[in-house]
Design a protein around this motif. Structure first.
Motif, PDB file in Angstrom:
ATOM      1  N   GLY A 118      -4.295   6.022   3.732  1.00 36.58           N
ATOM      2  CA  GLY A 118      -5.113   6.585   2.674  1.00 36.58           C
ATOM      3  C   GLY A 118      -6.112   7.587   3.229  1.00 36.58           C
ATOM      4  O   GLY A 118      -6.401   8.617   2.606  1.00 36.58           O
ATOM      5  N   THR A 119      -6.647   7.285   4.404  1.00 35.91           N
ATOM      6  CA  THR A 119      -7.605   8.189   5.048  1.00 35.91           C
ATOM      7  C   THR A 119      -6.991   9.564   5.273  1.00 35.91           C
ATOM      8  O   THR A 119      -7.604  10.593   4.969  1.00 35.91           O
ATOM      9  CB  THR A 119      -8.065   7.588   6.402  1.00 35.91           C
ATOM     10  OG1 THR A 119      -8.802   6.400   6.149  1.00 35.91           O
ATOM     11  CG2 THR A 119      -8.932   8.564   7.185  1.00 35.91           C
ATOM     12  N   ASP A 240      -8.771   9.858  -6.286  1.00 34.11           N
ATOM     13  CA  ASP A 240      -8.348   9.025  -5.165  1.00 34.11           C
ATOM     14  C   ASP A 240      -7.804   7.725  -5.749  1.00 34.11           C
ATOM     15  O   ASP A 240      -8.563   6.827  -6.106  1.00 34.11           O
ATOM     16  CB  ASP A 240      -9.522   8.775  -4.215  1.00 34.11           C
ATOM     17  CG  ASP A 240      -9.111   7.924  -3.021  1.00 34.11           C
ATOM     18  OD1 ASP A 240      -7.934   7.487  -2.975  1.00 34.11           O
ATOM     19  OD2 ASP A 240      -9.957   7.695  -2.136  1.00 34.11           O
ATOM     20  N   LYS A 268      -1.872   2.300   0.149  1.00 33.85           N
ATOM     21  CA  LYS A 268      -1.749   0.871  -0.175  1.00 33.85           C
ATOM     22  C   LYS A 268      -0.388   0.504  -0.799  1.00 33.85           C
ATOM     23  O   LYS A 268       0.585   0.408  -0.071  1.00 33.85           O
ATOM     24  CB  LYS A 268      -2.941   0.430  -1.017  1.00 33.85           C
ATOM     25  CG  LYS A 268      -4.239   0.644  -0.208  1.00 33.85           C
ATOM     26  CD  LYS A 268      -5.493  -0.012  -0.709  1.00 33.85           C
ATOM     27  CE  LYS A 268      -6.546   0.043   0.385  1.00 33.85           C
ATOM     28  NZ  LYS A 268      -7.739   0.821   0.070  1.00 33.85           N
TER      29      LYS A 268
HETATM   30  C1  LIG Z   1      -8.330   1.907   1.080  1.00 31.98           C
HETATM   31  C2  LIG Z   1      -8.790   3.166   0.511  1.00 31.98           C
HETATM   32  C3  LIG Z   1      -8.767   4.359   1.254  1.00 31.98           C
HETATM   33  C4  LIG Z   1      -8.412   4.395   2.709  1.00 31.98           C
HETATM   34  O1  LIG Z   1      -7.080   4.055   2.956  1.00 31.98           O
HETATM   35  P1  LIG Z   1      -6.678   3.587   4.442  1.00 31.98           P
HETATM   36  O2  LIG Z   1      -5.195   3.378   4.333  1.00 31.98           O
HETATM   37  O3  LIG Z   1      -7.453   2.355   4.715  1.00 31.98           O
HETATM   38  O4  LIG Z   1      -7.027   4.700   5.356  1.00 31.98           O
HETATM   39  C5  LIG Z   1      -9.103   5.525   0.613  1.00 31.98           C
HETATM   40  N1  LIG Z   1      -9.472   5.531  -0.673  1.00 31.98           N
HETATM   41  C6  LIG Z   1      -9.520   4.409  -1.409  1.00 31.98           C
HETATM   42  C7  LIG Z   1      -9.908   4.493  -2.848  1.00 31.98           C
HETATM   43  C8  LIG Z   1      -9.198   3.181  -0.836  1.00 31.98           C
HETATM   44  O5  LIG Z   1      -9.294   2.071  -1.574  1.00 31.98           O
END
Ligand SMILES: *Cc1c(COP(=O)(O)O)cnc(C)c1O
Length: 430
Positions: A118-119, A240, A268
């Protein structure tokens, strides 16, 4: 009372070799006290630690395991992919299939690029928005989490703050100055920033339903107002949906609320438990990415065949079984209603929030609609509550400011056990 001997000794060894003993800070249980559980295995709605204690799972890997653990459909897809080699670094048929499926499921996405977290998704999306608009500044909301990219690690501070201050050493002032902070659910705070930085804002990024300061819903019209403002000012609106994507509906929060962002970030659930992220949106914007466009973004393991197999399996299963979302809604509502009745019975007045299979019990009697109101929660009391739930075999996220995730493996019977434990815990800590 469960015994935690093996977890305890593993944690003490882990601390010798791994900073803080963990590979991601929230796992360390610092916000609730005590040592983290070392997990050995999980199946369906249950997770087992190294001391063989069984828990009902409400973390679910922080979201991905929406079908419950070790789901046969995902395991089968992964086992079939493994003998064909774990990675090629070349295009594969599965990447085309998953991209087409994502475009089909998520209303605003016309083209999509796969990454590994997600990052990476949010970092890449913001770079692209900047490249596309030729502008530098970014508006984010206090309390929204977008991964650990430098631009997003900006202190919440007061709502009136207009200039970002880094809340992690290592983030330069220069970077922080390009991130402006607004208050969730407060369109006036956004308008002010846009006015005072006229023509300089590349993007507004937010979690359409916030899940990293507990669970906070957008107020009526808030997302629509942002959409309108972005259209007027030629600002890229980024949802996001790393947490909410494929969770709140097939097409995420944007489907549920009927608001179409220019870009969306995903993570996720999209990997079914494998490390996957993605960003996508309008063709016109996405075609600004290398190799068709000038904005650079790459990844050695992006679109990894095992990860794509898992991701395709979970997404197509969700796409073909809409009833899952009805079930998730119903069971989560049952849990939340059960909690509400428990609070009433005990004469307590804490705040509950819920959207689909995300929910949060805030230890405050105030309405929670942004970072400041969430911060009125009694985190010490939450710590006691967390302990009591754990001792009763319920594995909650170890922080007041996390949303809880209900998986499709949680039956009505399991929901009743969660509700009973909640009653006992609330009684015990008061
Ligand atoms: C978990 C999350 C991220 C980061 O994702 P990672 O896979 O941990 O890098 C970014 N934005 C939101 C809204 C999240 O819940």
């Amino acid at each position: 009372m469960p015994i935690f001997d093996r977890s305890r000794s593993l944690f003490s060894k882990a601390q010798q070799y791994i900073p803080g003993g963990v590979n991601s800070p929230v796992r360390a249980f610092k916000a609730v006290g005590g040592d983290p559980l070392f997990i050995k295995s999980a199946k369906g709605a249950y997770v087992y630690d190294e001391d063989n204690n069984q828990y009902i799972e409400l973390i679910n890997s922080w979201g991905p395991m929406i079908l419950g653990h070790s789901h046969e459909i995902i395991e089968k897809a992964v086992s079939e992919a493994i003998p064909r080699s774990l990675s090629f670094g070349a295009p594969t048929a599965k990447e085309v299939e998953i991209a087409a499926l994502i475009v089909d499921m998520v209303p605003s996405i016309e083209k999509v690029r796969m990454v590994n977290s997600g990052t990476e998704a949010t970092m890449s999306a913001v770079r692209l928005a900047r490249g596309y608009t030729g502008k530098d500044k970014l508006i984010k909301f206090a309390g929204c989490y977008h991964g650990h990219g430098d631009s997003f690690l900006i202190a919440a501070g007061s709502g009136a703050m207009t200039m970002g201050i880094p809340n992690s050493p290592g983030v330069t002032e220069g970077t922080a100055q390009d991130t402006l902070l607004a208050d969730f659910n407060d369109i006036t705070s956004v308008r002010k920033l846009v006015e005072t930085n006229k023509g300089q804002i590349a993007a507004i990024i937010l979690e359409p339903v916030a899940g990293n300061m507990g669970c906070i819903l957008p107020k009526e019209g808030f997302l629509q107002d942002l959409r309108k403002l972005c259209d007027e000012e030629r600002i890229v609106l980024i949802f996001d949906e790393v947490m909410t994507g494929f969770r709140l509906a097939k097409g995420g929060a944007q489907e549920l609320y009927g608001v179409t962002p220019d870009m969306t970030t995903l993570g996720k659930i999209i990997g079914g438990g494998m490390p996957v992220g993605a960003y996508g949106g309008k063709k016109e914007i996405m075609d600004f990415v290398s190799p068709v466009g000038p904005v650079y973004q790459a990844g050695t393991l992006s679109g990894n065949p095992i990860a794509m197999a898992a991701g395709y399996a979970i997404l197509s299963h969700l796409n073909e079984n809409s009833k899952i979302y009805e079930d998730l809604d119903r069971v989560t509502t049952k849990i939340v209603n059960g909690y509400r009745q428990n609070l009433e019975k005990l004469g307590l007045n804490y705040t509950l929030t819920q959207q689909g299979s995300m929910f949060c019990l805030f230890f405050t009697d105030q309405e929670v609609f942004d970072y400041n109101s969430a911060s009125t929660s009694d985190t010490e009391l939450f710590g006691k509550y967390f302990r009591s739930m754990l001792n009763q075999g319920i594995y909650l996220a170890p922080s007041q400011y996390e949303a809880l995730f209900v998986s499709h493996a949680i039956t009505d019977e399991i929901a009743d056990r969660i509700i009973d434990a909640n009653y006992q815990a609330l009684k015990e800590i008061h």
